[in-house]
Design a protein around this motif. Structure first.
Motif, PDB file in Angstrom:
ATOM      1  N   SER A 171       7.982   0.959  86.257  1.00  0.00           N
ATOM      2  CA  SER A 171       8.180   0.401  86.684  1.00  0.00           C
ATOM      3  C   SER A 171       7.651  -0.798  87.074  1.00  0.00           C
ATOM      4  O   SER A 171       6.634  -1.123  87.094  1.00  0.00           O
ATOM      5  N   VAL A 172       8.541  -1.646  86.946  1.00  0.00           N
ATOM      6  CA  VAL A 172       8.283  -3.201  86.493  1.00  0.00           C
ATOM      7  C   VAL A 172       8.476  -3.882  87.380  1.00  0.00           C
ATOM      8  O   VAL A 172       9.983  -4.110  88.149  1.00  0.00           O
ATOM      9  N   GLY A 173       7.382  -4.654  88.691  1.00  0.00           N
ATOM     10  CA  GLY A 173       7.437  -5.089  89.417  1.00  0.00           C
ATOM     11  C   GLY A 173       8.247  -6.655  89.458  1.00  0.00           C
ATOM     12  O   GLY A 173       8.772  -7.181  88.419  1.00  0.00           O
ATOM     13  N   ASP A 174       8.633  -6.899  90.693  1.00  0.00           N
ATOM     14  CA  ASP A 174       9.721  -7.855  90.967  1.00  0.00           C
ATOM     15  C   ASP A 174       9.041  -9.414  90.084  1.00  0.00           C
ATOM     16  O   ASP A 174       7.558  -9.414  89.621  1.00  0.00           O
ATOM     17  N   ASN A 175       9.091 -10.041  89.369  1.00  0.00           N
ATOM     18  CA  ASN A 175       8.919 -11.611  89.390  1.00  0.00           C
ATOM     19  C   ASN A 175       8.078 -11.480  87.631  1.00  0.00           C
ATOM     20  O   ASN A 175       6.562 -11.823  87.586  1.00  0.00           O
ATOM     21  N   SER A 176       7.747 -10.458  86.816  1.00  0.00           N
ATOM     22  CA  SER A 176       7.898 -10.326  85.754  1.00  0.00           C
ATOM     23  C   SER A 176       7.905 -10.556  84.079  1.00  0.00           C
ATOM     24  O   SER A 176       9.416 -10.420  84.461  1.00  0.00           O
ATOM     25  N   PHE A 177       7.615 -10.616  83.152  1.00  0.00           N
ATOM     26  CA  PHE A 177       7.751 -11.374  81.862  1.00  0.00           C
ATOM     27  C   PHE A 177       7.759 -10.096  81.485  1.00  0.00           C
ATOM     28  O   PHE A 177       6.274  -9.713  81.292  1.00  0.00           O
ATOM     29  N   VAL A 178       8.057  -9.540  80.336  1.00  0.00           N
ATOM     30  CA  VAL A 178       8.127  -8.679  78.691  1.00  0.00           C
ATOM     31  C   VAL A 178       7.745  -9.429  78.060  1.00  0.00           C
ATOM     32  O   VAL A 178       8.404  -9.724  77.025  1.00  0.00           O
ATOM     33  N   SER A 179       6.412  -9.672  77.131  1.00  0.00           N
ATOM     34  CA  SER A 179       6.068 -10.706  75.974  1.00  0.00           C
ATOM     35  C   SER A 179       6.899  -9.903  75.336  1.00  0.00           C
ATOM     36  O   SER A 179       7.386  -9.219  74.659  1.00  0.00           O
ATOM     37  N   THR A 180       6.805 -11.220  73.766  1.00  0.00           N
ATOM     38  CA  THR A 180       7.829 -10.353  72.452  1.00  0.00           C
ATOM     39  C   THR A 180       6.840  -9.993  71.781  1.00  0.00           C
ATOM     40  O   THR A 180       5.532  -9.898  72.232  1.00  0.00           O
ATOM     41  N   GLY A 181       7.898  -8.447  71.474  1.00  0.00           N
ATOM     42  CA  GLY A 181       7.258  -7.752  70.633  1.00  0.00           C
ATOM     43  C   GLY A 181       6.556  -6.646  71.197  1.00  0.00           C
ATOM     44  O   GLY A 181       6.069  -5.897  71.138  1.00  0.00           O
ATOM     45  N   ALA A 182       6.263  -6.959  73.210  1.00  0.00           N
ATOM     46  CA  ALA A 182       5.232  -5.734  73.376  1.00  0.00           C
ATOM     47  C   ALA A 182       5.745  -4.157  73.675  1.00  0.00           C
ATOM     48  O   ALA A 182       7.607  -4.165  74.005  1.00  0.00           O
ATOM     49  N   ILE A 183       5.771  -3.598  73.871  1.00  0.00           N
ATOM     50  CA  ILE A 183       6.162  -1.941  73.508  1.00  0.00           C
ATOM     51  C   ILE A 183       5.154  -1.253  74.678  1.00  0.00           C
ATOM     52  O   ILE A 183       4.236  -1.301  74.555  1.00  0.00           O
ATOM     53  N   ILE A 184       6.737  -1.127  76.093  1.00  0.00           N
ATOM     54  CA  ILE A 184       5.799  -0.192  77.552  1.00  0.00           C
ATOM     55  C   ILE A 184       6.337   1.208  77.054  1.00  0.00           C
ATOM     56  O   ILE A 184       7.325   1.307  77.586  1.00  0.00           O
ATOM     57  N   ILE A 185       5.687   1.783  77.583  1.00  0.00           N
ATOM     58  CA  ILE A 185       6.083   3.684  77.422  1.00  0.00           C
ATOM     59  C   ILE A 185       4.961   4.201  78.521  1.00  0.00           C
ATOM     60  O   ILE A 185       4.145   4.229  78.314  1.00  0.00           O
ATOM     61  N   ASP A 186       5.992   4.274  79.319  1.00  0.00           N
ATOM     62  CA  ASP A 186       5.205   5.651  80.082  1.00  0.00           C
ATOM     63  C   ASP A 186       4.135   4.703  80.995  1.00  0.00           C
ATOM     64  O   ASP A 186       2.869   5.311  81.440  1.00  0.00           O
ATOM     65  N   GLY A 187       4.694   3.215  81.118  1.00  0.00           N
ATOM     66  CA  GLY A 187       3.385   2.621  81.897  1.00  0.00           C
ATOM     67  C   GLY A 187       3.077   2.808  83.049  1.00  0.00           C
ATOM     68  O   GLY A 187       2.014   2.147  84.145  1.00  0.00           O
ATOM     69  N   GLY A 188       4.030   3.614  84.333  1.00  0.00           N
ATOM     70  CA  GLY A 188       4.148   3.763  85.818  1.00  0.00           C
ATOM     71  C   GLY A 188       4.243   2.477  86.348  1.00  0.00           C
ATOM     72  O   GLY A 188       5.206   1.604  86.126  1.00  0.00           O
ATOM     73  N   LYS A 189       3.625   2.190  87.546  1.00  0.00           N
ATOM     74  CA  LYS A 189       3.916   1.387  88.298  1.00  0.00           C
ATOM     75  C   LYS A 189       3.222   0.021  87.837  1.00  0.00           C
ATOM     76  O   LYS A 189       1.711   0.042  88.259  1.00  0.00           O
ATOM     77  N   LEU A 190       4.076  -0.900  87.558  1.00  0.00           N
ATOM     78  CA  LEU A 190       3.228  -1.906  86.888  1.00  0.00           C
ATOM     79  C   LEU A 190       2.821  -2.785  87.778  1.00  0.00           C
ATOM     80  O   LEU A 190       4.553  -3.697  88.698  1.00  0.00           O
ATOM     81  N   GLU A 191       2.060  -3.700  88.606  1.00  0.00           N
ATOM     82  CA  GLU A 191       2.844  -4.925  89.261  1.00  0.00           C
ATOM     83  C   GLU A 191       3.400  -6.435  89.380  1.00  0.00           C
ATOM     84  O   GLU A 191       3.657  -6.287  88.317  1.00  0.00           O
TER      85      GLU A 191
END
Length: 219
Positions: A171-191
């Motif tokens: 769960s990616v929170g409001d106003n967020s950036f996922v960086s170039t090349g980032a790999i997020i798997i089952d990341g839970g709740k992200l502020e």
């Protein structure tokens, strides 16, 4: 809205593309109606986007020659056709045309938000996540499920930069950036107000003072 082609001309243009790539004799008589519906969504979306080429002289602007804009239009066309008449071949054709022209896989059953944008989205796959307004993705991004068929959710104002992946129960929170090349798997709740970076299982997050809606969308 400023448009490069009239609705009639755009319907003829899309029809020719369908007939050239998919010459199966499908009845396309519903195409003008679906194009009207798609353009309504385009106008609503582009009126809230200030990226270069999307807005001029106080009005949203749509050009069939602007490939990113045309990719968004084809998604809306496929999505509207699907919702108006599930199983309609125009939905399949518009979806496949988008993949053929832009290498963008945005299936018509996926509910992308009312306000979103793509920037040179070659190789991007947008799966059945929960999306919110002011979502933007770049090239070679992936949104998809884990092995348990869990999909991510995105808050309001999220950027996925090139080559990033958000997979599974995240769960990616409001106003967020996922960086170039980032790999997020089952990341839970992200502020919210965060930058996601790194590669699973060592991905992390940092705080940011940037604002997606004003800095990226220019609103």
């Amino acid at each position: 809205m400023q448009v490069s082609l009239s609705r009639t001309e755009l319907a003829q243009y899309v029809r020719k593309q369908f007939e050239n790539l998919f010459p199966d004799g499908t009845d396309l008589s519903d195409l003008p109606k679906f194009i009207d519906l798609a353009l309504g969504r385009v106008e609503h979306c582009f009126s809230r986007v200030r990226l270069k080429g999307y807005f001029a002289n106080g009005q949203p602007r749509f050009s069939h020659r602007h490939s990113d804009q045309y990719a968004i239009f084809l998604y809306y066309l496929a999505n509207r056709a699907f919702h108006e008449k599930p199983g309609h071949p125009i939905a399949d054709k518009a979806y496949a045309l988008n993949k053929a022209l832009h290498a963008l896989d945005a299936y018509y059953e996926v509910q992308l938000p009312d306000v979103f944008a793509v920037q040179h989205p070659v190789g991007t796959v947008l799966g059945r996540a929960s999306y919110s307004d002011y979502f933007i993705c770049y090239h070679n991004c992936t949104v998809g499920a884990n092995l348990d068929n869990d999909y991510p959710s995105f808050g309001r104002g999220v950027v996925m930069y090139g080559g990033s992946r958000v997979i599974g129960k995240t769960s990616v929170g409001d106003n967020s950036f996922v960086s170039t090349g980032a790999i997020i798997i089952d990341g839970g709740k992200l502020e919210g107000s965060s930058v996601m970076h790194g590669i699973y299982p060592n991905a992390g997050r940092s705080r940011t003072d940037r604002n997606v809606i004003s800095d990226i969308f220019g609103v």
